[in-house]
Scaffold this active site. Sequence first.
Site, mmCIF file in Angstrom:
data_model
loop_
_atom_site.group_PDB
_atom_site.id
_atom_site.type_symbol
_atom_site.label_atom_id
_atom_site.label_comp_id
_atom_site.label_asym_id
_atom_site.label_seq_id
_atom_site.Cartn_x
_atom_site.Cartn_y
_atom_site.Cartn_z
ATOM 1 N N LYS A 91 8.130 9.808 -2.192
ATOM 2 C CA LYS A 91 7.398 10.831 -2.940
ATOM 3 C C LYS A 91 7.690 10.832 -4.436
ATOM 4 O O LYS A 91 7.586 11.851 -5.114
ATOM 5 C CB LYS A 91 7.641 12.243 -2.361
ATOM 6 C CG LYS A 91 7.515 12.363 -0.858
ATOM 7 C CD LYS A 91 6.458 11.532 -0.225
ATOM 8 C CE LYS A 91 5.036 11.986 -0.418
ATOM 9 N NZ LYS A 91 4.096 11.027 0.271
ATOM 10 N N GLY A 144 6.130 8.484 -6.448
ATOM 11 C CA GLY A 144 5.057 7.746 -7.123
ATOM 12 C C GLY A 144 4.934 6.318 -6.624
ATOM 13 O O GLY A 144 4.363 5.452 -7.307
ATOM 14 N N THR A 145 5.439 6.071 -5.431
ATOM 15 C CA THR A 145 5.433 4.727 -4.822
ATOM 16 C C THR A 145 4.014 4.145 -4.748
ATOM 17 O O THR A 145 3.787 2.993 -5.113
ATOM 18 C CB THR A 145 5.973 4.831 -3.374
ATOM 19 O OG1 THR A 145 7.062 5.747 -3.358
ATOM 20 C CG2 THR A 145 6.383 3.485 -2.838
ATOM 21 N N TRP A 183 1.342 4.869 -6.410
ATOM 22 C CA TRP A 183 0.837 4.587 -7.759
ATOM 23 C C TRP A 183 1.458 3.294 -8.299
ATOM 24 O O TRP A 183 0.742 2.411 -8.813
ATOM 25 C CB TRP A 183 1.188 5.778 -8.641
ATOM 26 C CG TRP A 183 0.601 5.799 -10.009
ATOM 27 C CD1 TRP A 183 -0.497 5.096 -10.448
ATOM 28 C CD2 TRP A 183 1.055 6.569 -11.120
ATOM 29 N NE1 TRP A 183 -0.756 5.395 -11.758
ATOM 30 C CE2 TRP A 183 0.186 6.300 -12.199
ATOM 31 C CE3 TRP A 183 2.099 7.471 -11.310
ATOM 32 C CZ2 TRP A 183 0.345 6.912 -13.448
ATOM 33 C CZ3 TRP A 183 2.248 8.072 -12.554
ATOM 34 C CH2 TRP A 183 1.383 7.792 -13.613
ATOM 35 N N HIS A 239 12.021 1.554 0.195
ATOM 36 C CA HIS A 239 12.777 2.768 -0.157
ATOM 37 C C HIS A 239 14.280 2.506 0.030
ATOM 38 O O HIS A 239 15.094 3.425 -0.130
ATOM 39 C CB HIS A 239 12.384 3.931 0.761
ATOM 40 C CG HIS A 239 10.990 4.457 0.553
ATOM 41 N ND1 HIS A 239 10.430 4.628 -0.685
ATOM 42 C CD2 HIS A 239 10.049 4.878 1.442
ATOM 43 C CE1 HIS A 239 9.197 5.133 -0.551
ATOM 44 N NE2 HIS A 239 8.953 5.280 0.728
ATOM 45 N N ARG A 289 11.252 10.013 -10.074
ATOM 46 C CA ARG A 289 10.529 11.250 -10.399
ATOM 47 C C ARG A 289 11.520 12.401 -10.434
ATOM 48 O O ARG A 289 12.529 12.358 -9.713
ATOM 49 C CB ARG A 289 9.476 11.487 -9.313
ATOM 50 C CG ARG A 289 8.517 12.602 -9.600
ATOM 51 C CD ARG A 289 7.509 12.762 -8.474
ATOM 52 N NE ARG A 289 6.431 13.657 -8.869
ATOM 53 C CZ ARG A 289 5.483 14.088 -8.048
ATOM 54 N NH1 ARG A 289 5.463 13.683 -6.785
ATOM 55 N NH2 ARG A 289 4.545 14.898 -8.484
ATOM 56 N N SER A 326 7.006 17.659 -3.161
ATOM 57 C CA SER A 326 6.077 16.666 -2.609
ATOM 58 C C SER A 326 6.536 16.217 -1.213
ATOM 59 O O SER A 326 5.739 16.114 -0.278
ATOM 60 C CB SER A 326 6.002 15.468 -3.560
ATOM 61 O OG SER A 326 5.064 14.539 -3.105
ATOM 62 N N TYR A 358 8.232 8.633 -13.547
ATOM 63 C CA TYR A 358 6.893 9.128 -13.204
ATOM 64 C C TYR A 358 6.307 9.966 -14.353
ATOM 65 O O TYR A 358 5.154 9.800 -14.733
ATOM 66 C CB TYR A 358 7.009 9.974 -11.932
ATOM 67 C CG TYR A 358 5.722 10.533 -11.385
ATOM 68 C CD1 TYR A 358 4.989 9.838 -10.427
ATOM 69 C CD2 TYR A 358 5.246 11.783 -11.795
ATOM 70 C CE1 TYR A 358 3.811 10.369 -9.900
ATOM 71 C CE2 TYR A 358 4.076 12.314 -11.272
ATOM 72 C CZ TYR A 358 3.368 11.606 -10.329
ATOM 73 O OH TYR A 358 2.207 12.135 -9.818
ATOM 74 N N ARG A 365 -1.971 14.379 -3.239
ATOM 75 C CA ARG A 365 -1.992 15.838 -3.156
ATOM 76 C C ARG A 365 -2.407 16.408 -4.504
ATOM 77 O O ARG A 365 -3.560 16.674 -4.730
ATOM 78 C CB ARG A 365 -0.615 16.355 -2.703
ATOM 79 C CG ARG A 365 -0.560 17.803 -2.284
ATOM 80 C CD ARG A 365 0.868 18.220 -1.915
ATOM 81 N NE ARG A 365 1.795 18.121 -3.024
ATOM 82 C CZ ARG A 365 2.094 19.122 -3.848
ATOM 83 N NH1 ARG A 365 1.568 20.306 -3.659
ATOM 84 N NH2 ARG A 365 2.942 18.952 -4.850
HETATM 85 S S1 PPS Z 1 5.269 7.694 -0.429
HETATM 86 O O1 PPS Z 1 4.888 8.299 0.881
HETATM 87 O O2 PPS Z 1 6.723 7.700 -0.617
HETATM 88 O O3 PPS Z 1 4.655 6.393 -0.638
HETATM 89 O O4 PPS Z 1 4.664 8.732 -1.484
HETATM 90 P P1 PPS Z 1 4.614 8.460 -3.049
HETATM 91 O O5 PPS Z 1 3.416 7.665 -3.386
HETATM 92 O O6 PPS Z 1 5.922 7.974 -3.539
HETATM 93 O O7 PPS Z 1 4.441 9.934 -3.656
HETATM 94 C C1 PPS Z 1 3.301 10.713 -3.474
HETATM 95 C C2 PPS Z 1 3.156 11.552 -4.728
HETATM 96 O O8 PPS Z 1 2.563 10.747 -5.764
HETATM 97 C C3 PPS Z 1 1.320 11.298 -6.160
HETATM 98 N N1 PPS Z 1 0.361 10.214 -6.448
HETATM 99 C C4 PPS Z 1 0.024 9.818 -7.689
HETATM 100 N N2 PPS Z 1 0.416 10.230 -8.903
HETATM 101 C C5 PPS Z 1 -0.154 9.622 -9.969
HETATM 102 N N3 PPS Z 1 -1.081 8.644 -9.875
HETATM 103 C C6 PPS Z 1 -1.503 8.199 -8.676
HETATM 104 N N4 PPS Z 1 -2.419 7.246 -8.591
HETATM 105 C C7 PPS Z 1 -0.934 8.796 -7.516
HETATM 106 N N5 PPS Z 1 -1.107 8.595 -6.197
HETATM 107 C C8 PPS Z 1 -0.313 9.464 -5.553
HETATM 108 C C9 PPS Z 1 0.896 12.141 -4.971
HETATM 109 O O9 PPS Z 1 -0.080 13.091 -5.296
HETATM 110 C C10 PPS Z 1 2.210 12.727 -4.517
HETATM 111 O O10 PPS Z 1 2.686 13.758 -5.378
HETATM 112 P P2 PPS Z 1 2.377 15.308 -5.128
HETATM 113 O O11 PPS Z 1 3.221 16.050 -6.131
HETATM 114 O O12 PPS Z 1 2.737 15.628 -3.724
HETATM 115 O O13 PPS Z 1 0.920 15.483 -5.413
#
Ligand code: PPS
Length: 326
Positions: free
Chosen positions: A75, A77-78, A80, A138, A159, A167, A223, A288
């Site tokens: 959670k 920004g993986t 992204w 991870h 982050r 998140s 992030y 989200r």
């Molecule tokens: S995971 O399951 O570990 O792969 O999740 P992860 O991607 O690390 O984290 C999910 C949070 O990243 C936000 N998110 C993004 N942020 C910016 N740009 C892009 N493209 C993007 N895609 C996903 C996502 O909304 C989650 O954060 P929260 O705060 O819950 O919205």
Amino acid sequence: MAITEFQPADHEEENLSDECKALLLSFPKEKGWRTLHQYKFQGFWCQAAEIQSIMAFQNHFQSRDSDVVLASIPKSGTTWLKALAFAVVNRHRFSIKSHPLLTSNPHNLVPFLEYKLYANNQLPDLSTFAEPRLFGTHIPYPSLGTIKKSNCKIVYICRNPFDTFVSTWHFLNKGKPQSPMSIEEGFDMYCKGIIGFGPFWEHMLGYWKESLSRPDKVLFLKYEDMKEDGDHLRRMAKFLEHPFTLEEKRNGVIEEIEKLCSFDTMKKLDVNKTGIFLKSFESKSLFRKAEVGDWVNYLTPKMVERLSKVIEERLGGSGLRFKVFS
Ligand code: PPS
């Protein structure tokens, strides 16, 4: 120790090898967030099925110097980061209009070592992967096996813990609507470090220190900085030895990739609205709010005080600082 003493807590634990079951008996155990239990393995908290995958990865994975490893605690920004890195290193193979990121979730384009490639007792054939091979993980830095010994490149995304916690809490509760964990209980476990691949401070510090001592091999991204400007993309491309040319810069290639991988674009794609990733998770749960500072809507002043103290105690003096408001 007799293997029969091990009592599987749920279906994920039933499918474990005898070797893994025997090992689990000796590990510290706590209540899990998504599964019934989590275990302390090699110094970090992890679910049983992942421990088995990580052991297989450690025994079999041979890292190449040309590999690119995208690392994070969940959670942060993986998704992204995977999208951005995939788009950067493959930008000469695909046009933006027919880009694989428009029809595939980033987790399907950049597979996790522990959740995908070495999951379910599999040993993957990685010889067919196009170079540079891109992997996500991870796994904390000290447990990266041959990746630590090779000269491959690691990009870590970090982050701020306030938003990462919120998140995580949302995401894991989505997966178990019948028995949600209260925010108070989840927060208490998070502050004690009892969270998948945590304690979070150790996860961050492992990569942070490595990025300071081997900056040409480990790039540490935040992030919150990435949300602010496109400089991270230029830095990452240079670090991965795929720098943007002057012509690309003039032609707006950096902005094109940023837009393709942006939250607004990705969230609206059919594949991310309706698809599934890692067998059982809805892709839409990965998208989200993507805001910096959303934690203010969830944490009480007491919680903020407690987590701030944990951050100061565990990370103070390391030089690692977080932006917590937008
Ligand atoms: S995971 O399951 O570990 O792969 O999740 P992860 O991607 O690390 O984290 C999910 C949070 O990243 C936000 N998110 C993004 N942020 C910016 N740009 C892009 N493209 C993007 N895609 C996903 C996502 O909304 C989650 O954060 P929260 O705060 O819950 O919205």
